[in-house]
Write a protein that holds these residues in place. Structure first.
Motif, PDB file in Angstrom:
ATOM      1  N   LYS A   1      72.843  36.766  45.467  1.00 49.63           N
ATOM      2  CA  LYS A   1      72.017  35.558  45.406  1.00 49.63           C
ATOM      3  C   LYS A   1      72.736  34.523  44.560  1.00 49.63           C
ATOM      4  N   LYS A   2      72.535  33.273  44.903  1.00 51.89           N
ATOM      5  CA  LYS A   2      73.199  32.186  44.181  1.00 51.89           C
ATOM      6  C   LYS A   2      72.905  32.242  42.682  1.00 51.89           C
ATOM      7  N   SER A   3      71.725  32.669  42.354  1.00 53.46           N
ATOM      8  CA  SER A   3      71.302  32.690  40.948  1.00 53.46           C
ATOM      9  C   SER A   3      71.837  33.905  40.188  1.00 53.46           C
ATOM     10  N   ASP A   4      72.432  34.830  40.920  1.00 50.54           N
ATOM     11  CA  ASP A   4      72.876  36.080  40.291  1.00 50.54           C
ATOM     12  C   ASP A   4      74.280  35.912  39.697  1.00 50.54           C
ATOM     13  N   THR A   5      74.312  35.235  38.569  1.00 50.23           N
ATOM     14  CA  THR A   5      75.586  34.883  37.938  1.00 50.23           C
ATOM     15  C   THR A   5      76.455  36.110  37.672  1.00 50.23           C
ATOM     16  N   ALA A   6      75.838  37.171  37.205  1.00 52.75           N
ATOM     17  CA  ALA A   6      76.613  38.369  36.863  1.00 52.75           C
ATOM     18  C   ALA A   6      77.331  38.920  38.095  1.00 52.75           C
ATOM     19  N   GLN A   7      76.630  38.945  39.216  1.00 56.60           N
ATOM     20  CA  GLN A   7      77.241  39.459  40.439  1.00 56.60           C
ATOM     21  C   GLN A   7      78.359  38.536  40.921  1.00 56.60           C
ATOM     22  N   TRP A   8      78.146  37.239  40.799  1.00 55.01           N
ATOM     23  CA  TRP A   8      79.184  36.297  41.228  1.00 55.01           C
ATOM     24  C   TRP A   8      80.410  36.390  40.340  1.00 55.01           C
ATOM     25  N   LYS A   9      80.184  36.646  39.060  1.00 48.43           N
ATOM     26  CA  LYS A   9      81.326  36.824  38.159  1.00 48.43           C
ATOM     27  C   LYS A   9      82.143  38.025  38.580  1.00 48.43           C
TER      28      LYS A   9
END
Ligand SMILES: [Zn+2]
Length: 143
Positions: free
Chosen positions: A78-86
């Motif tokens: 999800k766009k809001s899932d900063t940890a996953q995007w990192k």
């Protein structure tokens, strides 16, 4: 044919009835995902090419930055899932473009990708030799 051979044949026939993995591609078309870590988007692209000839990166349609090919299996967080995007960004920087990693020769079992950034840090070291070189990788420390 003895009983054992018949059983073996039935067993093999049974194996063929196992549900086939669900695939979405139709005909020769083949969608690959391109991910942009800056705006955290993933775009599917289809080209009239063999998948190995697909571009390794495209221009991100949103920020005009670089969106890199992460293959067919990538599921964007999800766009809001900063940890996953990192974590995704970290993996890409280190040459893990969500390609399948199969450490055992002649075996199709692939290594699951890490679930967290902390796991990703161990992962890129452990599977360093499977890293692909792209212009988007940060240099991998070799010593
Ligand atoms: Zn972008």
């Amino acid at each position: 044919m003895d009983k054992q051979q018949r059983m073996e044949l039935r067993r093999q026939a049974g194996y063929r009835d196992l549900p086939k993995p669900q695939t979405k591609e139709k005909g020769p078309e083949y969608s690959l995902s391109y991910v942009c870590c800056s705006c955290r988007t993933s775009n599917m692209r289809q080209y009239n090419l063999e998948p190995c000839h697909y571009p390794k990166s495209i221009e991100c349609p949103i920020c005009k930055g670089v969106a890199v090919c992460v293959g067919r299996h990538f599921k964007p967080p999800k766009k809001s899932d900063t940890a996953q995007w990192k974590k995704v960004e970290y993996l890409i920087e280190h040459g893990f473009m969500f390609q399948k990693i199969r450490p055992v020769k002649n075996c199709y079992d692939s290594v699951p990708y890490p679930e967290t950034l902390a796991q990703a840090k161990d992962f890129v070291v452990k599977y360093q030799r499977y890293a692909v070189k792209t212009p988007y990788n940060k240099a991998i420390k070799q010593d």
